[in-house]
Write a protein that holds these residues in place. Structure first.
Motif, PDB file in Angstrom:
ATOM      1  N   THR A   1      48.975  43.888  40.199  1.00  0.00           N
ATOM      2  CA  THR A   1      48.787  42.426  40.093  1.00  0.00           C
ATOM      3  C   THR A   1      47.630  42.049  39.191  1.00  0.00           C
ATOM      4  N   ILE A   2      46.580  42.787  39.167  1.00  0.00           N
ATOM      5  CA  ILE A   2      45.305  42.711  38.124  1.00  0.00           C
ATOM      6  C   ILE A   2      46.104  42.827  36.832  1.00  0.00           C
ATOM      7  N   GLU A   3      46.890  43.895  36.427  1.00  0.00           N
ATOM      8  CA  GLU A   3      47.423  44.092  35.297  1.00  0.00           C
ATOM      9  C   GLU A   3      48.331  42.794  35.061  1.00  0.00           C
ATOM     10  N   ALA A   4      49.050  42.286  35.957  1.00  0.00           N
ATOM     11  CA  ALA A   4      50.014  41.217  35.674  1.00  0.00           C
ATOM     12  C   ALA A   4      49.034  39.808  35.162  1.00  0.00           C
TER      13      ALA A   4
ATOM     14  N   ALA B   1      43.826  39.226  43.105  1.00  0.00           N
ATOM     15  CA  ALA B   1      43.783  40.128  42.135  1.00  0.00           C
ATOM     16  C   ALA B   1      44.361  39.339  40.883  1.00  0.00           C
ATOM     17  N   PHE B   2      45.313  38.653  40.933  1.00  0.00           N
ATOM     18  CA  PHE B   2      45.977  38.072  39.843  1.00  0.00           C
ATOM     19  C   PHE B   2      44.795  37.178  38.957  1.00  0.00           C
ATOM     20  N   ALA B   3      43.895  36.504  39.840  1.00  0.00           N
ATOM     21  CA  ALA B   3      43.000  35.752  39.029  1.00  0.00           C
ATOM     22  C   ALA B   3      41.855  36.803  38.497  1.00  0.00           C
ATOM     23  N   HIS B   4      41.505  37.689  39.190  1.00  0.00           N
ATOM     24  CA  HIS B   4      40.737  38.828  38.567  1.00  0.00           C
ATOM     25  C   HIS B   4      41.052  39.187  37.408  1.00  0.00           C
ATOM     26  N   GLY B   5      42.391  39.736  37.156  1.00  0.00           N
ATOM     27  CA  GLY B   5      42.876  40.137  35.844  1.00  0.00           C
ATOM     28  C   GLY B   5      42.878  39.231  34.831  1.00  0.00           C
ATOM     29  N   MET B   6      42.960  37.846  35.173  1.00  0.00           N
ATOM     30  CA  MET B   6      42.682  36.720  34.195  1.00  0.00           C
ATOM     31  C   MET B   6      41.226  37.098  33.552  1.00  0.00           C
ATOM     32  N   LEU B   7      40.277  36.890  34.558  1.00  0.00           N
ATOM     33  CA  LEU B   7      39.048  36.847  34.298  1.00  0.00           C
ATOM     34  C   LEU B   7      38.727  38.125  33.156  1.00  0.00           C
ATOM     35  N   LEU B   8      39.173  39.323  33.716  1.00  0.00           N
ATOM     36  CA  LEU B   8      39.106  40.604  32.781  1.00  0.00           C
ATOM     37  C   LEU B   8      39.461  40.290  31.593  1.00  0.00           C
ATOM     38  N   GLU B   9      40.632  39.659  31.149  1.00  0.00           N
ATOM     39  CA  GLU B   9      41.241  39.475  30.116  1.00  0.00           C
ATOM     40  C   GLU B   9      40.521  38.384  29.118  1.00  0.00           C
ATOM     41  N   LEU B  10      39.827  37.372  29.973  1.00  0.00           N
ATOM     42  CA  LEU B  10      39.052  36.502  29.025  1.00  0.00           C
ATOM     43  C   LEU B  10      37.701  37.428  28.524  1.00  0.00           C
ATOM     44  N   SER B  11      37.065  38.166  29.543  1.00  0.00           N
ATOM     45  CA  SER B  11      36.075  38.808  29.124  1.00  0.00           C
ATOM     46  C   SER B  11      36.149  39.680  27.888  1.00  0.00           C
TER      47      SER B  11
END
Length: 499
Positions: free
Chosen positions: A452-455, A76-86
């Motif tokens: 965790t995504i938001e984190a 979930a943490f990694a997914h949040g990073m990808l979302l922010e990059l996108s």
């Protein structure tokens, strides 16, 4: 006293061996069958570069990511990073987002799920990853009862769960029939899934070089199997097995393996990985490769880049010569979903005990290895930067024109590399406290997943390295201007050292 201790240890060892023999005879052992097939085909070598594309806007900006272990919390943490990059537009890149520059992604354990999913689906896959994996129960097919005597018996015979559980869930739910060949949808993107070879005590990288040594075909391997191996926590899971087909196929050792054996400057990790690949060729030493959680040997998955860098035997690898000449900025971020230890035993004379004692040992070993690994990685990137600048500055104008398409705006020293770690303690204390309570499990409450995504998104937004990278792009222009804004305080910027 020492003799008495040795005597007890010997008795325990004999008792454990006897118990294991009884359990094996009773049919309680969990033994996975090899998941790979023999292949005499040696075309698994890295693809050759087929021509040079015209110089395009955006060719000078590269991003690399590595995602740590930590169960669904890490995914979930990694997914949040990808979302922010996108959703981050790169300055001076004609509206392109940061994910459009992604060239490397590496994953370990829980992080390997996100890495593999992105490798298969790309940016479009970000839309449904939460619903397809993060809020699902990846423990649905697992044996979890601590009171079941059969499960207790399996602890002594390799592990509680086998391929009929976790791997089957991955094959039915997120990854289906996907193979590693499907991971090559984008020729610009390299995806590494990382496990641990527990016989050789080294990382195991699911890449073509490794499978050439095994006489096996990586492209036909199910992605679900590799992800399951990367996340196979000891005891909870039995080792995932690969068969080493030894000398049944032709295998010419690459030059880097010879270098690792005879060059005194070769790193210990490179020497160990070379020894592991040689062991796959010798049936007298090793017939079956046993894989467990990648976090045992490298919880960040950064060894894969270090090995690829050394294996290239060039000043620019694993980039191609064209990429090395076109690149101006590289950002490599490590997503660390590790949490602080919980429990009150630090405030008491006694303890830890029981499960807390086992977890404290495991967490201490992993945290120490992770810190050393990250420091070594940063040092390796600094050396890579020096080699890249030296290579670029050694080129003639004709070579630059051939590799880059033009000499307009060419500055061989105009190259900046940013390395950063994205982690929980970069957030405010209230959010940290909540994140430290998120379990290391393969199933989490939806609220914990969304937290965790938001984190991951917020920690990336606060990263000095990420912000320094973005600000460095503000000076790019098609006329080759090099005036750049200063990076924020605290950014890890690797500057050229060559005059």
């Amino acid at each position: 006293m020492a003799l008495a201790t040795l005597g007890r240890a010997a008795c325990i060892a004999k008792y454990s061996a006897a118990l294991s023999a009884v359990l094996l005879a009773a049919g309680c052992a969990t033994v996975n069958k090899p998941m790979n097939a023999f292949s005499a085909d040696t075309v698994n070598a890295a693809n050759a570069v087929a021509g040079v594309a015209p110089l395009e806007e955006g060719d000078g900006t590269y991003v690399g990511l590595a995602f740590s272990g930590g169960g669904t919390r890490a995914a979930a943490f990694a997914h949040g990073m990808l979302l922010e990059l996108s959703q981050t537009t790169l300055p001076g890149e004609n509206g392109a987002n940061a994910l459009s520059s992604l060239r490397f992604v590496s994953g370990v354990s829980g992080g390997s799920v996100t890495a593999a999913w992105y490798g298969l689906k790309g940016e479009a896959g970000l839309m449904d990853f939460r619903d397809r994996f993060l809020i699902r129960d990846a423990e649905a097919y697992m044996r979890k009862s601590t009171l079941n005597p059969v499960n207790i018996a399996r602890v002594f015979t390799g592990g509680v769960n086998g391929q009929d559980g976790f791997t089957r869930w991955h094959a039915q739910k997120p990854f289906g029939r996907a193979r590693f060949a499907d991971m090559r949808r984008d020729p610009r993107l390299t995806v590494w899934i990382n496990a641990s070879d527990i016989y050789n005590q080294t990382p195991f990288i699911f890449d073509r070089e490794t499978f050439r040594a095994l006489c096996s075909d990586l492209d036909s391997l199910p992605v679900a199997e590799a992800v399951a191996a990367s996340a196979a926590v000891p005891v909870i899971f039995a080792p995932v097995v690969l068969e080493a087909y030894g000398p049944r196929c032709d295998f010419e050792e690459p030059a880097w393996m010879t270098t690792a054996a005879f060059n005194p400057e070769a790193t210990a990790s490179l020497r160990a990985y070379a020894r592991a690949l040689r062991s796959y060729r010798d049936p007298e030493k090793l017939k079956y490769v046993k894989l467990l959680d990648g976090g045992l040997t490298d919880n960040f998955g950064v060894t894969s880049l270090a090995i690829a860098r050394a294996a290239s035997q060039t000043g620019y690898g694993p980039l191609s010569a064209e990429e090395a000449v076109r690149m101006k900025r590289l950002l490599f971020l490590v997503g660390n979903a590790g949490r602080q230890l919980e429990g009150d035993w630090g405030r008491k004379l006694s303890g830890p005990g029981g499960a807390s004692f086992v977890m404290a040992i495991a967490d201490t070993a992993t945290a120490a290895a992770t810190r050393h690994g990250y420091d070594a990685f940063r040092t390796g990137v600094a050396r890579w930067h020096e080699d890249l600048v030296a290579y670029r500055c050694s080129l003639s104008p004709a070579e630059v024109r051939r590799l880059r398409g033009t000499t307009n705006g060419w500055d061989c020293k105009d190259l900046k590399l940013f390395v950063g770690e994205i982690r929980f303690d970069q957030l405010d204390e209230a959010m940290q406290a909540k994140l430290n309570k998120v379990a290391t499990r393969l199933v989490l409450p939806t609220g914990d997943v969304d937290l965790t995504i938001e984190a991951g998104r917020e920690a990336l937004r606060r990263s000095p390295e990420f912000n320094g990278f973005l600000r460095s792009l503000e000076g790019f222009s098609t006329e080759g201007k090099t005036l750049l804004s200063a990076a924020p305080a605290g950014a890890t910027l690797i500057q050229p050292t060559i005059e």
